[in-house]
Design an enzyme around this catalytic site. Structure first.
Site, PDB file in Angstrom:
ATOM      1  N   GLY A  20       0.846  -1.193   0.000  1.00 46.59           N
ATOM      2  CA  GLY A  20       0.000   0.000   0.000  1.00 46.59           C
ATOM      3  C   GLY A  20       0.871   1.228   0.000  1.00 46.59           C
ATOM      4  O   GLY A  20       2.074   1.140   0.291  1.00 46.59           O
ATOM      5  N   CYS A  32       5.274  -6.090   1.674  1.00 44.79           N
ATOM      6  CA  CYS A  32       5.619  -4.664   1.710  1.00 44.79           C
ATOM      7  C   CYS A  32       4.876  -3.942   2.838  1.00 44.79           C
ATOM      8  O   CYS A  32       5.148  -4.213   3.996  1.00 44.79           O
ATOM      9  CB  CYS A  32       5.355  -4.046   0.329  1.00 44.79           C
ATOM     10  N   TYR A  33       3.911  -3.086   2.531  1.00 45.94           N
ATOM     11  CA  TYR A  33       3.155  -2.429   3.606  1.00 45.94           C
ATOM     12  C   TYR A  33       2.566  -3.471   4.562  1.00 45.94           C
ATOM     13  O   TYR A  33       2.566  -3.291   5.778  1.00 45.94           O
ATOM     14  CB  TYR A  33       2.028  -1.576   3.019  1.00 45.94           C
ATOM     15  N   HIS A  83       8.221  -7.617  -3.374  1.00 50.17           N
ATOM     16  CA  HIS A  83       6.969  -8.031  -4.014  1.00 50.17           C
ATOM     17  C   HIS A  83       7.133  -9.375  -4.725  1.00 50.17           C
ATOM     18  O   HIS A  83       7.597  -9.415  -5.867  1.00 50.17           O
ATOM     19  CB  HIS A  83       6.516  -6.966  -5.021  1.00 50.17           C
ATOM     20  N   GLU A 142       4.946 -11.129  -6.031  1.00 51.50           N
ATOM     21  CA  GLU A 142       3.940 -11.314  -7.091  1.00 51.50           C
ATOM     22  C   GLU A 142       4.388 -10.793  -8.447  1.00 51.50           C
ATOM     23  O   GLU A 142       3.784 -11.131  -9.463  1.00 51.50           O
ATOM     24  CB  GLU A 142       2.619 -10.642  -6.676  1.00 51.50           C
ATOM     25  N   SER A 166     -21.075 -10.289 -28.308  1.00 51.78           N
ATOM     26  CA  SER A 166     -20.296  -9.408 -29.180  1.00 51.78           C
ATOM     27  C   SER A 166     -19.279 -10.195 -29.999  1.00 51.78           C
ATOM     28  O   SER A 166     -18.717  -9.684 -30.949  1.00 51.78           O
ATOM     29  CB  SER A 166     -19.557  -8.375 -28.335  1.00 51.78           C
ATOM     30  N   GLY A 167     -19.006 -11.436 -29.562  1.00 43.80           N
ATOM     31  CA  GLY A 167     -17.962 -12.199 -30.232  1.00 43.80           C
ATOM     32  C   GLY A 167     -16.621 -12.053 -29.529  1.00 43.80           C
ATOM     33  O   GLY A 167     -15.653 -12.705 -29.868  1.00 43.80           O
ATOM     34  N   GLY A 168     -16.563 -11.180 -28.518  1.00 38.98           N
ATOM     35  CA  GLY A 168     -15.363 -11.064 -27.696  1.00 38.98           C
ATOM     36  C   GLY A 168     -15.280 -12.261 -26.758  1.00 38.98           C
ATOM     37  O   GLY A 168     -16.222 -13.055 -26.656  1.00 38.98           O
ATOM     38  N   VAL A 169     -14.147 -12.376 -26.057  1.00 37.96           N
ATOM     39  CA  VAL A 169     -13.918 -13.561 -25.225  1.00 37.96           C
ATOM     40  C   VAL A 169     -14.965 -13.668 -24.105  1.00 37.96           C
ATOM     41  O   VAL A 169     -15.570 -14.732 -23.909  1.00 37.96           O
ATOM     42  CB  VAL A 169     -12.500 -13.511 -24.602  1.00 37.96           C
ATOM     43  N   ASP A 170     -15.191 -12.571 -23.385  1.00 33.30           N
ATOM     44  CA  ASP A 170     -16.048 -12.663 -22.194  1.00 33.30           C
ATOM     45  C   ASP A 170     -17.482 -13.054 -22.549  1.00 33.30           C
ATOM     46  O   ASP A 170     -18.043 -13.981 -21.969  1.00 33.30           O
ATOM     47  CB  ASP A 170     -16.054 -11.339 -21.411  1.00 33.30           C
ATOM     48  N   SER A 171     -18.071 -12.337 -23.514  1.00 36.04           N
ATOM     49  CA  SER A 171     -19.470 -12.658 -23.807  1.00 36.04           C
ATOM     50  C   SER A 171     -19.584 -14.036 -24.462  1.00 36.04           C
ATOM     51  O   SER A 171     -20.575 -14.740 -24.258  1.00 36.04           O
ATOM     52  CB  SER A 171     -20.139 -11.563 -24.645  1.00 36.04           C
ATOM     53  N   LYS A 189      -9.276 -12.809 -16.320  1.00 35.61           N
ATOM     54  CA  LYS A 189      -9.305 -13.044 -17.774  1.00 35.61           C
ATOM     55  C   LYS A 189      -8.700 -14.406 -18.155  1.00 35.61           C
ATOM     56  O   LYS A 189      -9.264 -15.129 -18.973  1.00 35.61           O
ATOM     57  CB  LYS A 189      -8.538 -11.919 -18.475  1.00 35.61           C
TER      58      LYS A 189
END
Ligand code: XMP
Length: 513
Positions: A55, A82-83, A172, A174, A226-231, A369
């Site tokens: 943070g 860290c924080y 960090h 990560e 929409s043809g995108g990945v999510d939808s 994602k």
């Protein structure tokens, strides 16, 4: 099936989503919770471990975020980053101060030595690079803790009280810059928290299908595809769960890449659902005729999309649920982790006004994602759909510079296809984050055969980036660029000159409009 849960307690650091993604990559479910979440709520989640994030604050200031010391009495392992590390030290009786001289402040890559008898560093080399970003210093380590890592500038880079399961690192783990950082997180999860590794997309698929069936009952669900990945993944998941109770409205605005509309439709052929493809190309082109200002184009496309969708929804009538492809980063970024995020399709238009539904359904709202892509694979969606590069909602309309015609769109579609095809054949596409062609509105003189040409200039854009906020132009080998150039001028009428965009973002943006 319920999963073991790790809580990522968010103190406002910039890498918090990354911590959560790393935990999930280790097959352990986690949720990001704001540091202000009531203790009872955290306890009720029955976590197997807790990670305090970094943070921007200094723990010794009165205004800095704190944690109720009761959390240390639960007997649940805690890792502070860290924080978060300084907060553990501060809360349990250590002392954190501002580093007095520059040598104790550490930023960037730092050679660090680890005590590999500590469970957090088990099985790791005893030295490696870690990524530091701290101006504060643990002057006194709390009772019961020992030092488990050091750097040249700092004797106490990591602390541990193994008997109580409390660990802190100043760096960090990560971020990719920290060597073996993911191994440290994995050690925390498996060696310290006793994780079973029960979070996989294969299991999630079954759990989500059961949950959707229970929630939807015999109700009807409407989804704008929409043809995108999510939808697409939402559509596949719902199709698998409820079949013909689902209606997908796929608005084909005619601004997609070559064959894309057919590919999307083909991907859903294996499910028995109501799939409505609306051919709205001429409608969009009519609205866009003579419009050359990019934001104006975006606005028209967003609005028109909603209008087309509404018209279809009216034909369908009242439904019980409207499904949305909201994913976890949207939820986290909304701040509370629990607020409803209603993602507008194409992020330009907004939610339809006149769709008659009772409730929103967001089956991906706890997924990152990468997990959405993996779930798509589990559901049997084709790879070209799940691993698709980002594509702007307004489509090719913002890649034809200036005003738009069907001819220009067709020219761009073909050139863009050749560009992508050559990148795929050469394998270069694997190193790229996004790549596409842009039809500029510049014409210039050329010579083809024995004749003079006066045709358009095509620009090629290819970038590498991790977050799309900044990006570098890709160093595609000259011989590959050469093949691309030769093929496009030979195969695509109307183009006689090709340029490669060698600007980074900033100062440019990735798209041209
Ligand atoms: P820029 O051009 O801003 O793009 O550097 C960053 C990323 O966002 C995508 N992009 C859009 N996506 N609607 C979208 O859904 C839009 O209007 C839009 N404009 C840009 C772009 O493709 C890149 O991945």
């Amino acid at each position: 099936m319920s999963h073991q849960t790790v809580i990522v307690l968010d103190f406002g650091g910039q890498y918090n989503q990354l911590i959560a993604r790393r935990v999930r990559e280790c097959n352990v479910y986690c949720e990001v919770k704001p540091c202000t979440t009531p203790l009872a709520e955290l306890r009720a989640m029955d976590p197997i471990g807790i990670i305090f994030t970094g943070g921007p604050n200094s723990v010794y200031l009165d205004t800095s975020p704190r944690v109720d010391p009761e959390i240390f009495t639960w007997g649940i392992p805690i890792l502070g980053i860290c924080y978060g590390c300084q907060l553990i030290a501060h809360t349990l009786g250590g002392q954190v101060t501002e580093a007095q001289d520059d040598s104790a402040r550490e930023y960037g890559k730092t050679v660090t030595c680890y005590d590999t008898s500590c469970k957090l560093f088990k099985g790791l080399p005893d030295q490696g690079i870690s990524w530091m970003s701290h101006g504060d210093y643990m002057a006194k380590v709390p009772a019961g803790f020992s030092l488990t890592a050091r750097s040249d500038a700092c004797p106490n880079v990591a602390i541990a009280d193994e008997s109580r399961g409390f660990y802190g690192v100043q760096f960090h783990p990560e971020v990719n810059h920290t060597e073996h950082g993911t191994d440290m997180i994995r050690n925390f999860l498996y060696e310290i928290c006793g994780a079973a590794g029960d979070w996989t997309m294969e299991d999630y698929k079954c759990t989500a299908i059961d949950a959707i069936r229970k929630k939807v009952g015999s109700g009807r669900v409407l989804l704008a595809l929409s043809g995108g990945v999510d939808s697409s993944v939402v559509a596949a998941l719902l199709a698998e769960a409820i079949g013909r109770q689902l209606t997908c409205v796929f608005v084909d605005h005619g601004l997609m890449r070559l064959n894309e509309g057919d590919e999307v439709e083909a991907a859903f052929a294996k499910w028995d659902l109501h799939f409505v493809r609306v051919d709205a190309e001429s409608r969009f082109l009519l609205k866009l005729a003579g419009v050359s200002e990019p934001e104006h184009k975006r606005k028209i496309i967003g609005e028109e999309f909603i209008r087309v969708f509404e018209e279809e929804a009216r034909k369908i009538g009242a439904v019980d649920f409207l499904a949305q492809g909201t994913i976890y980063p949207d939820v986290i970024e909304s701040g509370t982790g629990s607020a409803a995020v209603i993602k507008s399709h194409h992020n330009v238009g907004g939610l339809p006004d006149y769709v008659d539904f009772k409730e929103i359904l967001e089956p991906l709202r706890m997924l990152f994602k990468d997990e959405v892509r993996q779930l798509g694979r589990e559901l049997g969606l084709p790879e070209y759909l799940v691993s698709r590069q980002p594509f702007p909602g307004p489509g090719l309309a913002i890649r034809v510079i200036g005003d738009l015609t069907k001819d220009k769109l067709d020219t761009l579609r073909l050139a863009d296809f050749v560009f992508r095809d050559e990148l795929s054949q050469s394998g270069e596409d694997r190193c790229l984050s996004q790549y596409f062609a842009v039809l500029t509105n510049t014409r210039s003189v050329g010579v083809m055969g024995d004749g003079r040409t006066y045709d358009y200039t095509l620009a090629l854009r290819a970038v590498t980036t991790s977050d799309f906020m900044t990006a570098d132009w890709a160093r595609i080998p000259y011989d590959v660029l050469d093949r691309i150039s030769t093929r496009i001028v030979n195969e695509v009428p109307g183009i006689n000159r090709i340029v490669y965009d060698i600007t980074s973002k900033p100062p440019s943006t990735i798209e041209w409009e």
